[in-house]
Write a protein that holds these residues in place. Structure first.
Motif, mmCIF file in Angstrom:
data_model
loop_
_atom_site.group_PDB
_atom_site.id
_atom_site.type_symbol
_atom_site.label_atom_id
_atom_site.label_comp_id
_atom_site.label_asym_id
_atom_site.label_seq_id
_atom_site.Cartn_x
_atom_site.Cartn_y
_atom_site.Cartn_z
ATOM 1 N N PHE A 1 36.853 48.597 39.954
ATOM 2 C CA PHE A 1 38.169 49.231 39.798
ATOM 3 C C PHE A 1 38.810 49.725 41.105
ATOM 4 C CE2 PHE A 1 36.463 49.768 35.456
ATOM 5 C CZ PHE A 1 37.452 49.099 34.777
ATOM 6 N N GLN B 1 40.617 44.069 55.742
ATOM 7 C CA GLN B 1 41.578 43.137 56.344
ATOM 8 C C GLN B 1 40.857 42.082 57.199
ATOM 9 O OE1 GLN B 1 44.654 43.092 55.566
ATOM 10 N NE2 GLN B 1 45.228 45.133 54.865
ATOM 11 N N TRP B 2 41.576 41.002 57.539
ATOM 12 C CA TRP B 2 40.990 39.909 58.333
ATOM 13 C C TRP B 2 40.523 40.419 59.694
ATOM 14 C CZ3 TRP B 2 40.016 35.761 55.589
ATOM 15 C CH2 TRP B 2 40.831 35.442 54.501
ATOM 16 N N PRO C 1 34.862 35.002 41.827
ATOM 17 C CA PRO C 1 36.182 34.897 42.468
ATOM 18 C C PRO C 1 37.037 36.144 42.244
ATOM 19 C CG PRO C 1 35.651 32.871 41.295
ATOM 20 C CD PRO C 1 34.576 33.866 40.937
ATOM 21 N N MET D 1 35.798 36.411 51.987
ATOM 22 C CA MET D 1 36.526 35.174 52.285
ATOM 23 C C MET D 1 36.324 34.852 53.763
ATOM 24 S SD MET D 1 40.069 35.524 50.102
ATOM 25 C CE MET D 1 40.612 37.116 50.714
ATOM 26 N N GLU E 1 48.928 38.322 61.540
ATOM 27 C CA GLU E 1 49.167 37.310 60.508
ATOM 28 C C GLU E 1 49.346 35.904 61.091
ATOM 29 O OE1 GLU E 1 52.395 38.688 58.070
ATOM 30 O OE2 GLU E 1 51.295 40.473 57.431
ATOM 31 N N SER F 1 39.508 40.949 49.520
ATOM 32 C CA SER F 1 40.521 41.662 48.746
ATOM 33 C C SER F 1 39.893 42.849 48.041
ATOM 34 C CB SER F 1 41.131 40.720 47.710
ATOM 35 O OG SER F 1 41.833 39.685 48.336
ATOM 36 N N GLY F 2 40.741 43.662 47.437
ATOM 37 C CA GLY F 2 40.245 44.760 46.626
ATOM 38 C C GLY F 2 39.594 44.247 45.351
ATOM 39 N N ILE G 1 39.670 45.175 41.327
ATOM 40 C CA ILE G 1 40.162 45.990 40.202
ATOM 41 C C ILE G 1 39.388 45.683 38.924
ATOM 42 C CG2 ILE G 1 42.478 46.173 41.204
ATOM 43 C CD1 ILE G 1 43.450 44.324 38.868
ATOM 44 N N PRO H 1 36.008 45.491 36.260
ATOM 45 C CA PRO H 1 34.898 46.412 35.944
ATOM 46 C C PRO H 1 33.573 45.965 36.551
ATOM 47 C CG PRO H 1 35.985 45.563 33.952
ATOM 48 C CD PRO H 1 36.442 44.726 35.089
ATOM 49 N N THR I 1 50.461 40.665 52.250
ATOM 50 C CA THR I 1 50.812 42.032 51.866
ATOM 51 C C THR I 1 51.033 42.219 50.368
ATOM 52 O OG1 THR I 1 53.109 41.516 52.294
ATOM 53 C CG2 THR I 1 51.885 42.532 54.091
ATOM 54 N N VAL J 1 48.543 45.062 44.573
ATOM 55 C CA VAL J 1 47.893 45.039 43.267
ATOM 56 C C VAL J 1 48.876 45.391 42.134
ATOM 57 C CG1 VAL J 1 47.227 47.472 43.474
ATOM 58 C CG2 VAL J 1 45.770 45.934 42.179
ATOM 59 N N TRP J 2 48.640 44.828 40.941
ATOM 60 C CA TRP J 2 49.209 45.354 39.692
ATOM 61 C C TRP J 2 48.020 45.837 38.868
ATOM 62 C CZ3 TRP J 2 54.577 44.994 38.232
ATOM 63 C CH2 TRP J 2 55.384 44.269 39.124
ATOM 64 N N GLN J 3 47.929 47.119 38.642
ATOM 65 C CA GLN J 3 46.803 47.666 37.884
ATOM 66 C C GLN J 3 46.793 47.151 36.442
ATOM 67 O OE1 GLN J 3 44.445 49.277 39.265
ATOM 68 N NE2 GLN J 3 45.255 50.270 41.111
ATOM 69 N N TRP J 4 45.676 47.301 35.755
ATOM 70 C CA TRP J 4 45.524 46.831 34.375
ATOM 71 C C TRP J 4 46.540 47.516 33.459
ATOM 72 C CZ3 TRP J 4 42.645 42.694 33.987
ATOM 73 C CH2 TRP J 4 41.590 42.489 34.875
ATOM 74 N N ILE K 1 41.922 32.981 45.205
ATOM 75 C CA ILE K 1 41.956 33.914 46.340
ATOM 76 C C ILE K 1 43.314 34.542 46.605
ATOM 77 C CG2 ILE K 1 39.998 32.899 47.561
ATOM 78 C CD1 ILE K 1 42.021 31.381 49.327
ATOM 79 N N MET L 1 45.065 38.116 36.109
ATOM 80 C CA MET L 1 43.800 38.181 35.369
ATOM 81 C C MET L 1 44.100 38.715 33.978
ATOM 82 S SD MET L 1 41.054 39.538 38.210
ATOM 83 C CE MET L 1 41.908 41.013 38.742
ATOM 84 N N GLU M 1 39.819 53.256 32.991
ATOM 85 C CA GLU M 1 38.704 52.366 33.311
ATOM 86 C C GLU M 1 37.772 52.147 32.121
ATOM 87 O OE1 GLU M 1 36.806 53.861 36.838
ATOM 88 O OE2 GLU M 1 38.627 53.630 38.051
ATOM 89 N N VAL N 1 39.368 49.507 29.790
ATOM 90 C CA VAL N 1 39.299 48.157 30.358
ATOM 91 C C VAL N 1 37.869 47.636 30.320
ATOM 92 C CG1 VAL N 1 39.669 46.765 32.432
ATOM 93 C CG2 VAL N 1 41.333 48.533 31.803
ATOM 94 N N GLY O 1 46.275 42.227 34.759
ATOM 95 C CA GLY O 1 46.493 42.859 36.059
ATOM 96 C C GLY O 1 46.313 41.796 37.131
ATOM 97 N N SER O 2 46.487 42.177 38.391
ATOM 98 C CA SER O 2 46.188 41.238 39.473
ATOM 99 C C SER O 2 45.862 42.009 40.739
ATOM 100 C CB SER O 2 47.348 40.262 39.713
ATOM 101 O OG SER O 2 48.518 40.944 40.105
ATOM 102 N N SER O 3 44.977 41.413 41.538
ATOM 103 C CA SER O 3 44.566 42.019 42.800
ATOM 104 C C SER O 3 45.631 41.776 43.861
ATOM 105 C CB SER O 3 43.242 41.415 43.263
ATOM 106 O OG SER O 3 42.214 41.745 42.360
ATOM 107 N N GLY O 4 45.449 42.402 45.005
ATOM 108 C CA GLY O 4 46.324 42.136 46.123
ATOM 109 C C GLY O 4 46.103 40.742 46.685
ATOM 110 N N ILE P 1 45.650 38.999 50.412
ATOM 111 C CA ILE P 1 45.583 39.096 51.880
ATOM 112 C C ILE P 1 45.573 37.714 52.526
ATOM 113 C CG2 ILE P 1 44.370 41.319 51.780
ATOM 114 C CD1 ILE P 1 41.850 39.807 52.852
#
Lengths: 266, 266
Positions: free
Chosen positions: A101, A107-108, A138, A144, A173, A207-208, A210, A212, B102, B105-108, B139, B144, B173, B176, B205-208, B210
């Motif tokens: 979560f 970052q790269w 994934p 990555m 970038e 990446s982050g 989110i 479970p 950049t 994220v969109w949280q669940w 990636i 999701m 959390e 989810v 939701g979706s992760s960021g 990078i």
């Protein structure tokens, strides 16, 4: 534990190599449990996300028996000594959480840039190792890698103090775009116990998370002994000063500990 | 364009359905170019990340010819009318950027919760549609989905104003984790032109992002005309008040526009 010539050639060309399920389910289950205990402890070696969730725990091989055995394990040490043609010592040892979560982005970046600037490491003759303690998917923030980017040498980087709670020398970038155009991106995934090794100049990030599903990995650096750091500036729990070559333990040492602990619990 | 009984059964059980490459390369290339022009414009309908990168552009079907044709396209409208047994109107129309490097994220969350609370929508008889304008990869921050979570109904949510620049009613959390234990997580990926449809109560939701690969999708909501919103509170470029059923265009209308534009440019 010996790499084949094909594996050595792959590593030299692509800058990374993945050995799925190198450690067994019993071995990694023990390490995963021990990692949770370490994260729960309130000690200087455990760094946290802005949310308070654990981000990384340093130097667990110095205060935890299971991680001590992992840090001296022949299945990990021997391939690296084979690639370097030289014995190795432990430069850095982290357990990166990428918590469910709240696991935040890395970052790269390249790692050797930090070892050179902050630790005075002469050459990129140190190997990054990631050992999976949870299943890496994934969707839960896999590492990555940009294949072949080790050939770009030590790239210009900026110190990012803003993105996350962990200061990092990160790449711009334009540079990442150019290197990805050449080498693409790979994100090795798999069950707990897999071992990913990659060159100190290989560009990588993550990446982050989110989901479970936590994505704990042991993330460590084995440095060739001749390449010991000359001018360390970071605390010694981050950049170690014990330059003696690692004496490997028996191949079944970790397994025996797992079984002993399970018996004691029954 | 008709769904098979198998597809209808899959949708009813899992809460989502993916139609790969429903739109052609020519059609999506036009939309992707037009989206970049829209993001470059300085207008109230274009919302941005904290970094300034575009996050989402609202209501482009009302001020852009290519997106007008997409919003009335039979390949998209007919399957939804088939599932609802009723004609539909456009409740919301966004182009979500998930920009390279950049994209945040969109949280669940579930979408119907917002439509009910903010717009006064009586029932979850509205369909979410995502049409890929770029290749969606594991990636670069794919959507999701938690399959079968539409059966959980309208879940308790908290208004998240902190995580990103976009306010959202998000799930806790524990909820989810429970739903993922039951249904897992899927993240459909594929070439530009794919169309993903999912239930208004499906948790997603979706992760960021990078990576150097942008992940633009058209993200829109088709509402059954009998289910029109009763007590809208949001601006009408976000929650539309034109409840007339969509009159579909010809199947080749978007393709003809793409070819006309290309000819004009030659």
């Amino acid at each position: 534990m010996k790499l084949s010539q094909q594996q050595i050639d792959d590593f030299n060309r692509e800058g990374w190599l993945f050995l799925p399920e190198l450690f067994t389910q019993e071995e990694t289950a023990l390490l995963a449990r021990e990692a949770e205990d370490i994260y729960a402890a309130n000690r200087a070696e455990v760094w946290r996300e802005k949310s308070g969730a654990p981000r990384t725990a340093f130097a667990a091989h110095l205060y935890n028996e299971a991680f001590r055995l992992l840090g001296a394990h022949p299945r990990m040490i021997e391939p690296i000594e084979q690639l370097f043609g030289e014995r190795v010592y432990m430069h850095q040892f982290k357990i990166n959480a990428k918590s469910a979560f709240t696991g935040d982005v890395w970052q790269w970046h390249q790692d050797y840039g930090t070892w050179k600037r902050d630790d005075g490491m002469p050459e990129p003759r140190a190997m990054n190792i990631a050992i999976f303690l949870d299943e890496v998917m994934p969707i839960n923030g896999p590492l990555m890698l940009v294949p072949q980017s080790q050939n770009a040498g030590d790239l210009k980087a900026s110190h990012d103090l803003a993105t996350t709670s962990y200061p990092l020398w990160t790449l711009d970038e334009e540079t990442v775009t150019r290197l990805v155009r050449q080498g693409g991106i790979v994100a090795p995934t798999g069950k707990p116990g897999g071992m990913l090794m990659f060159h100190g100049n290989l560009v990588h990030g993550s990446s982050g998370n989110i989901t479970p599903f936590p994505r704990k990995i042991v993330y460590l650096t084995l440095n060739a002994i001749s390449n010991y750091i000359r001018t360390p500036t970071r605390p010694d729990y981050i950049a170690h000063r014990d330059f003696r070559p690692i004496e490997t333990v028996d191949d079944d040492a970790l397994l025996r500990l797992a079984r002993a602990q399970r018996q004691a619990a029954e």
